[in-house]
Scaffold this motif. Sequence first.
Motif, PDB file in Angstrom:
ATOM      1  N   VAL A   1       0.820  -1.209   0.000  1.00  0.00           N
ATOM      2  CA  VAL A   1       0.000   0.000   0.000  1.00  0.00           C
ATOM      3  C   VAL A   1       0.855   1.260   0.000  1.00  0.00           C
ATOM      4  O   VAL A   1       0.540   2.249  -0.667  1.00  0.00           O
ATOM      5  CB  VAL A   1      -0.964  -0.008   1.215  1.00  0.00           C
ATOM      6  CG1 VAL A   1      -1.548   1.378   1.452  1.00  0.00           C
ATOM      7  CG2 VAL A   1      -2.086  -1.003   0.992  1.00  0.00           C
ATOM      8  N   SER A   2       1.953   1.254   0.739  1.00  0.00           N
ATOM      9  CA  SER A   2       2.764   2.457   0.902  1.00  0.00           C
ATOM     10  C   SER A   2       3.737   2.699  -0.244  1.00  0.00           C
ATOM     11  O   SER A   2       4.514   3.658  -0.208  1.00  0.00           O
ATOM     12  CB  SER A   2       3.542   2.390   2.223  1.00  0.00           C
ATOM     13  OG  SER A   2       4.354   1.233   2.259  1.00  0.00           O
ATOM     14  N   GLY A   3       3.718   1.871  -1.275  1.00  0.00           N
ATOM     15  CA  GLY A   3       4.612   2.067  -2.406  1.00  0.00           C
ATOM     16  C   GLY A   3       4.231   3.288  -3.231  1.00  0.00           C
ATOM     17  O   GLY A   3       3.077   3.703  -3.276  1.00  0.00           O
ATOM     18  N   VAL A   4       5.233   3.876  -3.915  1.00  0.00           N
ATOM     19  CA  VAL A   4       5.004   5.028  -4.784  1.00  0.00           C
ATOM     20  C   VAL A   4       4.639   4.585  -6.189  1.00  0.00           C
ATOM     21  O   VAL A   4       3.769   5.169  -6.845  1.00  0.00           O
ATOM     22  CB  VAL A   4       6.271   5.920  -4.822  1.00  0.00           C
ATOM     23  CG1 VAL A   4       6.098   7.077  -5.800  1.00  0.00           C
ATOM     24  CG2 VAL A   4       6.594   6.435  -3.431  1.00  0.00           C
ATOM     25  N   ALA A   5       5.298   3.524  -6.683  1.00  0.00           N
ATOM     26  CA  ALA A   5       5.064   3.037  -8.037  1.00  0.00           C
ATOM     27  C   ALA A   5       5.433   1.566  -8.107  1.00  0.00           C
ATOM     28  O   ALA A   5       6.169   1.043  -7.258  1.00  0.00           O
ATOM     29  CB  ALA A   5       5.893   3.838  -9.044  1.00  0.00           C
ATOM     30  N   ASP A   6       4.936   0.901  -9.140  1.00  0.00           N
ATOM     31  CA  ASP A   6       5.291  -0.495  -9.389  1.00  0.00           C
ATOM     32  C   ASP A   6       6.571  -0.513 -10.221  1.00  0.00           C
ATOM     33  O   ASP A   6       6.563  -0.063 -11.371  1.00  0.00           O
ATOM     34  CB  ASP A   6       4.157  -1.190 -10.140  1.00  0.00           C
ATOM     35  CG  ASP A   6       4.382  -2.692 -10.281  1.00  0.00           C
ATOM     36  OD1 ASP A   6       5.538  -3.142 -10.142  1.00  0.00           O
ATOM     37  OD2 ASP A   6       3.400  -3.422 -10.542  1.00  0.00           O
ATOM     38  N   PRO A   7       7.685  -1.021  -9.668  1.00  0.00           N
ATOM     39  CA  PRO A   7       8.968  -0.956 -10.375  1.00  0.00           C
ATOM     40  C   PRO A   7       9.210  -2.111 -11.341  1.00  0.00           C
ATOM     41  O   PRO A   7      10.230  -2.150 -12.019  1.00  0.00           O
ATOM     42  CB  PRO A   7       9.978  -1.016  -9.229  1.00  0.00           C
ATOM     43  CG  PRO A   7       9.310  -1.916  -8.230  1.00  0.00           C
ATOM     44  CD  PRO A   7       7.831  -1.612  -8.324  1.00  0.00           C
TER      45      PRO A   7
ATOM     46  N   VAL B   1      21.853  -3.610 -10.011  1.00  0.00           N
ATOM     47  CA  VAL B   1      20.928  -2.488 -10.158  1.00  0.00           C
ATOM     48  C   VAL B   1      19.814  -2.676  -9.135  1.00  0.00           C
ATOM     49  O   VAL B   1      19.381  -3.807  -8.881  1.00  0.00           O
ATOM     50  CB  VAL B   1      20.331  -2.439 -11.583  1.00  0.00           C
ATOM     51  CG1 VAL B   1      19.265  -1.349 -11.701  1.00  0.00           C
ATOM     52  CG2 VAL B   1      21.422  -2.237 -12.622  1.00  0.00           C
ATOM     53  N   THR B   2      19.339  -1.586  -8.535  1.00  0.00           N
ATOM     54  CA  THR B   2      18.118  -1.644  -7.745  1.00  0.00           C
ATOM     55  C   THR B   2      17.082  -0.712  -8.374  1.00  0.00           C
ATOM     56  O   THR B   2      17.416   0.396  -8.810  1.00  0.00           O
ATOM     57  CB  THR B   2      18.331  -1.226  -6.271  1.00  0.00           C
ATOM     58  OG1 THR B   2      18.799   0.122  -6.211  1.00  0.00           O
ATOM     59  CG2 THR B   2      19.322  -2.153  -5.586  1.00  0.00           C
ATOM     60  N   VAL B   3      15.850  -1.188  -8.428  1.00  0.00           N
ATOM     61  CA  VAL B   3      14.727  -0.374  -8.903  1.00  0.00           C
ATOM     62  C   VAL B   3      13.717  -0.360  -7.764  1.00  0.00           C
ATOM     63  O   VAL B   3      13.075  -1.365  -7.475  1.00  0.00           O
ATOM     64  CB  VAL B   3      14.115  -0.934 -10.193  1.00  0.00           C
ATOM     65  CG1 VAL B   3      13.015  -0.010 -10.701  1.00  0.00           C
ATOM     66  CG2 VAL B   3      15.186  -1.110 -11.266  1.00  0.00           C
ATOM     67  N   ASP B   4      13.613   0.772  -7.116  1.00  0.00           N
ATOM     68  CA  ASP B   4      12.891   0.898  -5.851  1.00  0.00           C
ATOM     69  C   ASP B   4      11.585   1.654  -6.062  1.00  0.00           C
ATOM     70  O   ASP B   4      11.600   2.854  -6.351  1.00  0.00           O
ATOM     71  CB  ASP B   4      13.794   1.627  -4.850  1.00  0.00           C
ATOM     72  CG  ASP B   4      13.216   1.703  -3.453  1.00  0.00           C
ATOM     73  OD1 ASP B   4      12.075   1.242  -3.259  1.00  0.00           O
ATOM     74  OD2 ASP B   4      13.908   2.231  -2.559  1.00  0.00           O
ATOM     75  N   GLY B   5      10.480   0.932  -5.900  1.00  0.00           N
ATOM     76  CA  GLY B   5       9.183   1.572  -6.028  1.00  0.00           C
ATOM     77  C   GLY B   5       8.713   2.246  -4.767  1.00  0.00           C
ATOM     78  O   GLY B   5       7.600   2.776  -4.717  1.00  0.00           O
ATOM     79  N   GLY B   6       9.539   2.249  -3.727  1.00  0.00           N
ATOM     80  CA  GLY B   6       9.184   2.858  -2.461  1.00  0.00           C
ATOM     81  C   GLY B   6       8.444   1.888  -1.565  1.00  0.00           C
ATOM     82  O   GLY B   6       8.370   0.696  -1.832  1.00  0.00           O
ATOM     83  N   GLY B   7       7.912   2.393  -0.485  1.00  0.00           N
ATOM     84  CA  GLY B   7       7.227   1.542   0.478  1.00  0.00           C
ATOM     85  C   GLY B   7       8.105   1.232   1.672  1.00  0.00           C
ATOM     86  O   GLY B   7       9.284   1.595   1.722  1.00  0.00           O
TER      87      GLY B   7
ATOM     88  N   VAL C   1       4.800  10.087 -11.576  1.00  0.00           N
ATOM     89  CA  VAL C   1       6.007   9.464 -11.022  1.00  0.00           C
ATOM     90  C   VAL C   1       7.201   9.757 -11.916  1.00  0.00           C
ATOM     91  O   VAL C   1       7.121   9.698 -13.145  1.00  0.00           O
ATOM     92  CB  VAL C   1       5.826   7.937 -10.897  1.00  0.00           C
ATOM     93  CG1 VAL C   1       7.133   7.269 -10.471  1.00  0.00           C
ATOM     94  CG2 VAL C   1       4.715   7.606  -9.918  1.00  0.00           C
ATOM     95  N   THR C   2       8.324  10.089 -11.293  1.00  0.00           N
ATOM     96  CA  THR C   2       9.608  10.133 -11.985  1.00  0.00           C
ATOM     97  C   THR C   2      10.563   9.214 -11.251  1.00  0.00           C
ATOM     98  O   THR C   2      10.257   8.696 -10.177  1.00  0.00           O
ATOM     99  CB  THR C   2      10.172  11.570 -12.017  1.00  0.00           C
ATOM    100  OG1 THR C   2      10.271  12.058 -10.678  1.00  0.00           O
ATOM    101  CG2 THR C   2       9.269  12.483 -12.825  1.00  0.00           C
ATOM    102  N   TRP C   3      11.743   9.019 -11.829  1.00  0.00           N
ATOM    103  CA  TRP C   3      12.715   8.087 -11.256  1.00  0.00           C
ATOM    104  C   TRP C   3      14.020   8.820 -10.972  1.00  0.00           C
ATOM    105  O   TRP C   3      14.650   9.362 -11.875  1.00  0.00           O
ATOM    106  CB  TRP C   3      12.947   6.913 -12.206  1.00  0.00           C
ATOM    107  CG  TRP C   3      11.718   6.086 -12.373  1.00  0.00           C
ATOM    108  CD1 TRP C   3      10.744   6.244 -13.323  1.00  0.00           C
ATOM    109  CD2 TRP C   3      11.304   4.996 -11.548  1.00  0.00           C
ATOM    110  NE1 TRP C   3       9.750   5.316 -13.140  1.00  0.00           N
ATOM    111  CE2 TRP C   3      10.063   4.543 -12.056  1.00  0.00           C
ATOM    112  CE3 TRP C   3      11.849   4.373 -10.430  1.00  0.00           C
ATOM    113  CZ2 TRP C   3       9.370   3.476 -11.491  1.00  0.00           C
ATOM    114  CZ3 TRP C   3      11.170   3.304  -9.863  1.00  0.00           C
ATOM    115  CH2 TRP C   3       9.939   2.861 -10.381  1.00  0.00           C
TER     116      TRP C   3
END
Length: 417
Positions: free
Chosen positions: A100-106, A132-138, A171-173
């Motif tokens: 739920v607390s994620g910003v985006a689906d990475p 590499v890390t792709v972090d959608g947040g949360g 969303v931006t990255w």
Amino acid sequence: MSLRRGACPSLSAPMQTGDGLLARLNPVGGHLSGRQLAGLARAAERLGNGILEITARGSLQVRGLTEESAVALGVAVEALGIKVRSGLPIDISPLAGLEVSGVADPRGLAREIWARCESLGLSQRLGPKVSVTVDGGGVLGLREMLADVKLEAVAGAEVSGEAAFSEESAVTWLLRVGGTSATARELGRFAQADAVDTAVRILEAVAERGVEARARDLSDAVLAKVAGREPVPGVVPMEPMHSPVGRFALVGGGWARGFALAYGQIEGGALSAFAEVLGEERDVCLARGRGLIVPGVWEHEDSALFTAAERLGLIAKPGDPRLSIAVCAGKPACASAHLATRHLADRIVASRPDLLGGDYQLHLSGCGKQCARPSRASVTLMGVEGGFEISADGTAIPSDLKALLSELAEEQFRQRP
């Protein structure tokens, strides 16, 4: 089989350790079914020394293999239908797109980078530790993980340069290079397509410098040429890593229940029993922080799952002091070890849990290889030939802790035959 020191072990190229060969596997997406988890546990008992580990980055390891049994493990993994990640390691949260607390689906961005790297043959040209890390947040974000290229979802459409979103403008990255989010150089925010292009160009620049190169070796001038903007030093305060232990609210309702392996290790019998509690078709995620996360848990089943995990020795409570200790296999499992590290850890937890859980992590290493060395500030007790050493990295050593470590280590050496 690759036994080169410093290489990353894998299922097809296990690494020699003090207790035999160690094989590491990363299932695609980090997910396994209960049936697959139980099958791996039984295979570890049959083919290795029965010890399985989940690493700080969420990889599964099987210890105590021989050259013959390592091959048999690969056959067992294939028979279980487990698809193992190959190519450039690209890490995402175990609850990517679900929390739920994620910003985006990475996941889409991670797939794009991986596909581009494969098409360019970069996996064969980059060193084994490049990641590499792709972090959608949360809550279970990846800001503290070391990586050569780090992408982090940021809410809002502020993008440096000409590229901008249309329907995806929410969303931006944010792209960083060579470190954690606190230490890596920052290149600014990108729209998704530009983020993919820039990340791949950075990885190409690393590959051009040979298999020993890392993104941290690229100069500011090279990064500016590749990315089209000047990098700036990392200035983000380091946030402590959130433990995978606890309950995490999911999109659409329900929870994910997270557990951790005590000191990152578990016996095959205990893991198999836990998998039986889950059921054959239940999904389970390997998680950074030596965790196992079960998504889709509802209130009526949460208590039974929690109780079973505690009974089988898994860490089920977020405040458990064992979460503050990083431990290698130690004696007797590892022939290189001078200390029984897990026994030491249990003694410390039983006698002085108040010394744990601060701004540092306690690191117990059976020998100088320091296989379980944490990335955060730590106090280390290390076994050496005929004795031990106590040191600190990024923190001061509390006097009470130093006295306790000395006492317990000396006790172990006195008790040797």
